[in-house]
Design a protein around this motif. Structure first.
Motif, mmCIF file in Angstrom:
data_model
loop_
_atom_site.group_PDB
_atom_site.id
_atom_site.type_symbol
_atom_site.label_atom_id
_atom_site.label_comp_id
_atom_site.label_asym_id
_atom_site.label_seq_id
_atom_site.Cartn_x
_atom_site.Cartn_y
_atom_site.Cartn_z
ATOM 1 N N UNK A 282 0.825 -1.203 0.000
ATOM 2 C CA UNK A 282 0.000 0.000 0.000
ATOM 3 C C UNK A 282 0.860 1.255 0.000
ATOM 4 N N UNK A 283 1.953 1.263 0.749
ATOM 5 C CA UNK A 283 2.848 2.420 0.757
ATOM 6 C C UNK A 283 3.410 2.683 -0.634
ATOM 7 N N UNK A 284 3.823 1.613 -1.310
ATOM 8 C CA UNK A 284 4.346 1.762 -2.671
ATOM 9 C C UNK A 284 3.260 2.286 -3.596
ATOM 10 N N UNK A 285 2.061 1.717 -3.498
ATOM 11 C CA UNK A 285 0.962 2.120 -4.375
ATOM 12 C C UNK A 285 0.595 3.586 -4.167
ATOM 13 N N UNK A 286 0.625 4.050 -2.928
ATOM 14 C CA UNK A 286 0.343 5.466 -2.659
ATOM 15 C C UNK A 286 1.340 6.363 -3.374
ATOM 16 N N UNK A 287 2.625 6.028 -3.248
ATOM 17 C CA UNK A 287 3.669 6.827 -3.885
ATOM 18 C C UNK A 287 3.534 6.774 -5.409
ATOM 19 N N UNK A 288 3.052 5.667 -5.926
ATOM 20 C CA UNK A 288 2.836 5.535 -7.371
ATOM 21 C C UNK A 288 1.656 6.366 -7.871
ATOM 22 N N UNK A 289 0.857 6.918 -6.952
ATOM 23 C CA UNK A 289 -0.362 7.676 -7.258
ATOM 24 C C UNK A 289 -1.551 6.780 -7.604
ATOM 25 N N UNK A 290 -1.487 5.502 -7.199
ATOM 26 C CA UNK A 290 -2.662 4.632 -7.303
ATOM 27 C C UNK A 290 -3.719 5.140 -6.331
ATOM 28 N N UNK A 291 -4.954 5.244 -6.777
ATOM 29 C CA UNK A 291 -6.029 5.730 -5.911
ATOM 30 C C UNK A 291 -6.856 4.605 -5.295
ATOM 31 N N UNK A 292 -7.112 3.552 -6.069
ATOM 32 C CA UNK A 292 -7.983 2.470 -5.615
ATOM 33 C C UNK A 292 -7.244 1.143 -5.639
ATOM 34 N N UNK A 293 -7.318 0.396 -4.540
ATOM 35 C CA UNK A 293 -6.814 -0.971 -4.519
ATOM 36 C C UNK A 293 -8.000 -1.926 -4.378
ATOM 37 N N UNK A 294 -7.928 -3.044 -5.094
ATOM 38 C CA UNK A 294 -8.998 -4.036 -5.062
ATOM 39 C C UNK A 294 -8.450 -5.406 -4.713
ATOM 40 N N UNK A 295 -9.256 -6.193 -4.020
ATOM 41 C CA UNK A 295 -8.920 -7.575 -3.705
ATOM 42 C C UNK A 295 -10.065 -8.463 -4.181
ATOM 43 N N UNK A 296 -9.728 -9.510 -4.910
ATOM 44 C CA UNK A 296 -10.693 -10.489 -5.400
ATOM 45 C C UNK A 296 -10.565 -11.728 -4.512
ATOM 46 N N UNK A 297 -11.631 -12.078 -3.800
ATOM 47 C CA UNK A 297 -11.524 -13.046 -2.707
ATOM 48 C C UNK A 297 -12.577 -14.144 -2.837
ATOM 49 N N UNK A 298 -12.133 -15.397 -2.755
ATOM 50 C CA UNK A 298 -13.070 -16.509 -2.682
ATOM 51 C C UNK A 298 -13.848 -16.435 -1.373
ATOM 52 N N UNK A 299 -15.148 -16.714 -1.446
ATOM 53 C CA UNK A 299 -16.013 -16.513 -0.281
ATOM 54 C C UNK A 299 -17.048 -17.644 -0.211
#
Length: 203
Positions: free
Chosen positions: A111-128
């Motif tokens: 997440x720290x790397x993604x913030x610095x990259x200027x990524x705004x949204x992170x998503x997780x695809x999860x079996x449920x």
């Protein structure tokens, strides 16, 4: 946890990473993949993500006593250009390394790397599971909720494994402000060694 270091993955890690992933393919419905990829297939997957030196997204491993015990990476969300500021997270830990805070630590670095990259949204695809069983529990969904992800979608009985139908959920975390004109996404390969060290990665 103090003896664990987190560093950039290389294709030389393919065999260690494949061994971690193999357990989840064979013993769980956490991944909907059914056939274990070979080490060479895994190496090719990693090479594709690393794209011959131009690496847009981070691919990292956790290492203890020179043994890889977990890995995580982000990848494109959908793949269309307008989704450029969104990414999908993936994380797997060695089976005997769970519930020790390692997953949270890997996610913090990603997440720290993604913030610095200027990524705004992170998503997780999860079996449920509709009902928890020996192959799939609610642990992954609960883990992401503790990290600040929220449920944004449910796909009903879309995966069939171990003679059972499983749901899949999407979870989302907002990392950065959605500016009217967003800052360009900085490729992972363009982040300096100094910056990566600040973000929790060692050489």
């Amino acid at each position: 946890m103090s003896s664990i270091k987190i560093r950039k993955a290389t294709v030389k890690d393919a065999e260690s990473i494949q061994k971690i992933y193999k357990y989840y393919v064979e013993k769980t419905a956490i991944t909907f993949e059914i056939k274990v990829p070979t080490v060479n297939e895994f190496r090719l997957r990693m090479e594709e993500k690393m794209n011959n030196g131009f690496q847009k997204y981070p691919y990292i491993v956790a290492e203890e006593n020179d043994e890889v015990i977990g890995y995580a990476y982000t990848s494109p969300f959908i793949g269309r250009e307008a989704y450029n500021w969104s990414a999908v997270t993936t994380i797997y830990l060695k089976n005997n390394a769970i519930k020790k805070g390692l997953g949270r630590r890997l996610y913090e670095v990603i997440e720290n790397i993604s913030k610095v990259q200027n990524i705004t949204n992170l998503y997780a695809c999860i079996g449920y599971p509709e009902k928890e069983d020996e192959y799939l529990t609610n642990n992954s969904k609960d883990f992401h909720e503790h990290l600040g992800y929220r449920l944004v979608g449910l796909f009903n009985k879309c995966g069939y494994k171990f003679n059972c139908w499983y749901h899949m959920v999407w979870m989302e975390k907002i990392l950065n402000e959605h500016k009217s004109i967003p800052d360009p996404v900085i490729p992972f390969s363009e982040l300096s060694s100094k910056k990566l060290l600040e973000l929790g990665l060692v050489e």
